[in-house]
Design an enzyme around this catalytic site. Structure first.
Site, PDB file in Angstrom:
ATOM      1  N   ARG A   1       0.838  -1.213   0.000  1.00  0.00           N
ATOM      2  CA  ARG A   1       0.000   0.000   0.000  1.00  0.00           C
ATOM      3  C   ARG A   1       0.863   1.249   0.000  1.00  0.00           C
ATOM      4  O   ARG A   1       0.585   2.210  -0.729  1.00  0.00           O
ATOM      5  CB  ARG A   1      -0.936  -0.018   1.217  1.00  0.00           C
ATOM      6  CG  ARG A   1      -2.125  -0.975   1.058  1.00  0.00           C
ATOM      7  CD  ARG A   1      -2.812  -1.254   2.390  1.00  0.00           C
ATOM      8  NE  ARG A   1      -4.041  -2.014   2.210  1.00  0.00           N
ATOM      9  CZ  ARG A   1      -4.095  -3.321   2.007  1.00  0.00           C
ATOM     10  NH1 ARG A   1      -2.972  -4.021   1.929  1.00  0.00           N
ATOM     11  NH2 ARG A   1      -5.264  -3.932   1.873  1.00  0.00           N
TER      12      ARG A   1
ATOM     13  N   GLY B   1      -0.778 -11.562  -5.553  1.00  0.00           N
ATOM     14  CA  GLY B   1      -2.177 -11.146  -5.709  1.00  0.00           C
ATOM     15  C   GLY B   1      -2.404  -9.680  -5.400  1.00  0.00           C
ATOM     16  O   GLY B   1      -3.123  -8.979  -6.120  1.00  0.00           O
TER      17      GLY B   1
ATOM     18  N   GLN C   1      -8.842  -6.460  -1.392  1.00  0.00           N
ATOM     19  CA  GLN C   1      -7.827  -5.874  -2.280  1.00  0.00           C
ATOM     20  C   GLN C   1      -8.471  -5.152  -3.463  1.00  0.00           C
ATOM     21  O   GLN C   1      -7.930  -4.156  -3.938  1.00  0.00           O
ATOM     22  CB  GLN C   1      -6.869  -6.960  -2.759  1.00  0.00           C
ATOM     23  CG  GLN C   1      -6.020  -7.539  -1.634  1.00  0.00           C
ATOM     24  CD  GLN C   1      -5.181  -8.714  -2.076  1.00  0.00           C
ATOM     25  OE1 GLN C   1      -5.108  -9.040  -3.263  1.00  0.00           O
ATOM     26  NE2 GLN C   1      -4.535  -9.372  -1.136  1.00  0.00           N
TER      27      GLN C   1
ATOM     28  N   ASP D   1      -6.379 -14.751   6.863  1.00  0.00           N
ATOM     29  CA  ASP D   1      -5.030 -15.285   6.691  1.00  0.00           C
ATOM     30  C   ASP D   1      -4.523 -16.034   7.921  1.00  0.00           C
ATOM     31  O   ASP D   1      -3.469 -16.673   7.866  1.00  0.00           O
ATOM     32  CB  ASP D   1      -4.045 -14.163   6.346  1.00  0.00           C
ATOM     33  CG  ASP D   1      -4.173 -13.702   4.898  1.00  0.00           C
ATOM     34  OD1 ASP D   1      -4.770 -14.449   4.099  1.00  0.00           O
ATOM     35  OD2 ASP D   1      -3.678 -12.609   4.582  1.00  0.00           O
TER      36      ASP D   1
ATOM     37  N   ARG E   1      -7.690 -22.827   0.191  1.00  0.00           N
ATOM     38  CA  ARG E   1      -7.083 -23.149   1.483  1.00  0.00           C
ATOM     39  C   ARG E   1      -7.948 -24.078   2.330  1.00  0.00           C
ATOM     40  O   ARG E   1      -7.426 -24.812   3.180  1.00  0.00           O
ATOM     41  CB  ARG E   1      -6.764 -21.861   2.247  1.00  0.00           C
ATOM     42  CG  ARG E   1      -5.585 -21.110   1.634  1.00  0.00           C
ATOM     43  CD  ARG E   1      -5.290 -19.791   2.316  1.00  0.00           C
ATOM     44  NE  ARG E   1      -4.022 -19.230   1.826  1.00  0.00           N
ATOM     45  CZ  ARG E   1      -3.584 -18.013   2.114  1.00  0.00           C
ATOM     46  NH1 ARG E   1      -4.315 -17.217   2.885  1.00  0.00           N
ATOM     47  NH2 ARG E   1      -2.425 -17.597   1.636  1.00  0.00           N
TER      48      ARG E   1
ATOM     49  N   ARG F   1       1.605 -19.742   3.223  1.00  0.00           N
ATOM     50  CA  ARG F   1       1.030 -19.953   4.556  1.00  0.00           C
ATOM     51  C   ARG F   1       0.834 -21.439   4.878  1.00  0.00           C
ATOM     52  O   ARG F   1       0.797 -21.816   6.047  1.00  0.00           O
ATOM     53  CB  ARG F   1      -0.271 -19.165   4.704  1.00  0.00           C
ATOM     54  CG  ARG F   1      -0.067 -17.669   4.489  1.00  0.00           C
ATOM     55  CD  ARG F   1      -1.104 -16.794   5.146  1.00  0.00           C
ATOM     56  NE  ARG F   1      -0.900 -15.402   4.783  1.00  0.00           N
ATOM     57  CZ  ARG F   1       0.027 -14.608   5.303  1.00  0.00           C
ATOM     58  NH1 ARG F   1       0.836 -15.068   6.240  1.00  0.00           N
ATOM     59  NH2 ARG F   1       0.150 -13.353   4.911  1.00  0.00           N
TER      60      ARG F   1
ATOM     61  N   LYS G   1       7.420 -15.626  -0.412  1.00  0.00           N
ATOM     62  CA  LYS G   1       6.324 -14.720  -0.775  1.00  0.00           C
ATOM     63  C   LYS G   1       6.079 -13.675   0.314  1.00  0.00           C
ATOM     64  O   LYS G   1       5.705 -12.538   0.010  1.00  0.00           O
ATOM     65  CB  LYS G   1       5.048 -15.517  -1.032  1.00  0.00           C
ATOM     66  CG  LYS G   1       3.861 -14.685  -1.477  1.00  0.00           C
ATOM     67  CD  LYS G   1       2.674 -15.562  -1.822  1.00  0.00           C
ATOM     68  CE  LYS G   1       1.417 -14.746  -2.097  1.00  0.00           C
ATOM     69  NZ  LYS G   1       1.544 -13.894  -3.290  1.00  0.00           N
TER      70      LYS G   1
END
Length: 411
Positions: free
Chosen positions: A27, A70, A146, A288, A319, A366, A391
């Site tokens: 951001r 992403g 996002q 997340d 996920r 993750r 990542k």
């Protein structure tokens, strides 16, 4: 590539310098660009996602490949739509399976011109950048934050600003609040009342800024603290009052026996030995963290029921399915409605003590980081494609070795 994990019983104190937040870093990079700032961002993330973003913003090319990033794909789609020129934005094969139609439709509604090069509704994109005209626009509140953050950040730079109505349930609210707070740091005010966010046309002001350390990365250390009661873990760089919704990890792990203490020396985690008999949580604002909590609860033999997981199906992988597949290899039989929930009621299946457990990571950082602490319970655990961690947390394997989770390459 595989890593074989083993554990050596480490006790005492461990001190960890956490990576910078990629959510904040990406951001800040976009806001720095929109403000034409001459200043470098302090403590910028060295994650793959942030490198991808930085690479595009510093490039003289007209074709950009963001790989599996992403955040970069969504933010740059909005950014490039207002930069005069013709641009091509693409990514990895998985990125080409992650939907972007909601954002593209919104930008086209604002006067943008974006076309799909391959499959309708998905990257890669051909973007014809031009001046955009703002006004009223409506999006579902349950889409990826996002998409919404991408629109919010370019809002003051387009004619007439933006009045964005979010219909229905709003998910991942903390990420939107993070975006608006960072925009305010760069001199742009916003107004959020009910389901309507209003941002007037204006100008960003350059500013010297520092990115926070990553609370999402801290979650794996909370997991380690829960599983190894003989460790005291000191985490560097976290803020007690944070822009990151994932800072709520400290409240979740209180129920799993981990106490958090803030001081000038850092954030200290200790195991109290007291934990709940069942864990229920709505992850609508912190999706997340679901992988970390699912693995931890199973390893502690704590039944759980998670809700608010609808965005997990469009992450780096599905996920929900990934967690069900990999935890079953350890004997834990999870259940899901395959939309927005995941649970474990204590049901287990037989696994052979002779067979090594091989965890697939699905190109998802993750998955690797959430499952690695399982080496405390399953020695000789194997992690496929372990370097997906770059990542978001490039030094993960070196750091967790301090906690006794040792990795050996099986190449």
């Amino acid at each position: 590539m595989q890593y074989i994990l083993s554990n050596s019983h480490v006790t005492g104190k461990v001190q960890v310098q956490l990576p910078s937040s990629k959510s904040i870093s990406n951001r800040l990079l976009l806001l720095n660009a929109l403000s034409y700032s001459p200043y470098d961002i302090k403590n910028l993330s060295d994650s793959d996602d942030t490198k991808a973003m930085l690479g595009v913003l510093n490039s003289n090319s007209t074709t950009f490949d963001v790989g599996a990033a992403g955040t970069s794909m969504r933010f740059l789609t909005a950014f490039l739509s207002k930069i005069v020129g013709e641009w091509v934005l693409t990514g990895s094969e998985r990125m080409k399976q992650r939907p972007i139609k909601t954002l593209v439709d919104a930008l086209n509604q604002l006067g943008g011109k974006i076309e799909y090069i391959e499959k309708e509704g998905y990257p890669p994109l051909r973007i014809f950048g031009s001046n955009l005209e703002g006004g009223d626009i409506e999006l579902p509140g349950n889409v990826s934050s996002q998409y919404i953050s991408a629109l919010l950040m370019i809002a003051p730079t387009i004619e007439n600003g933006l009045r964005l109505t979010l219909s229905g349930e709003i998910i991942s609210r903390p990420y939107l609040e993070m975006t608006l707070s960072l925009m305010k740091d760069f001199g742009v005010e916003s107004h959020w009342k009910g389901n309507v966010i209003t941002i007037p046309e204006g100008h960003y002001q350059p500013k010297v800024v520092t990115a926070e350390s990553d609370w999402s990365a801290a979650s794996y250390w909370y997991e380690i603290a829960a599983l190894n009661p003989d460790l005291e873990i000191n985490l560097k760089g976290l803020k007690k009052i944070s822009l990151q919704g994932d800072s709520n990890i400290k409240k979740m792990f209180e129920l799993l026996g981990v106490k958090t203490k803030f001081s000038q020396k850092g954030t200290t985690l200790t195991n109290t030995g007291t934990r709940t008999s069942k864990f229920k949580y709505d992850f609508i604002n912190e999706p997340d963290l679901a992988q970390t909590l699912a693995v931890t609860c199973c390893l502690l033999e704590i039944p759980f029921h998670f809700t608010g997981l609808q965005t997990l199906k469009i992450k780096e992988t599905d996920r929900i399915v990934a967690l069900m597949n990999e935890l079953k290899k350890m004997g834990y039989v999870l259940k899901s409605n395959q939309r927005d929930d995941l649970s474990w009621d204590g049901e287990k299946c037989e696994i052979s003590s002779k067979d090594e457990i091989v965890i697939d990571t699905y190109k998802d950082h993750r998955m690797a980081m959430a499952f690695a602490p399982a080496a405390y319970k399953f020695p000789q655990l194997v992690i496929n494609d372990p370097m997906v961690i770059t990542k978001s947390y490039p030094n993960y394997w070196e750091d967790v070795a301090m906690a006794g989770i040792n990795s050996t390459s099986a190449e």
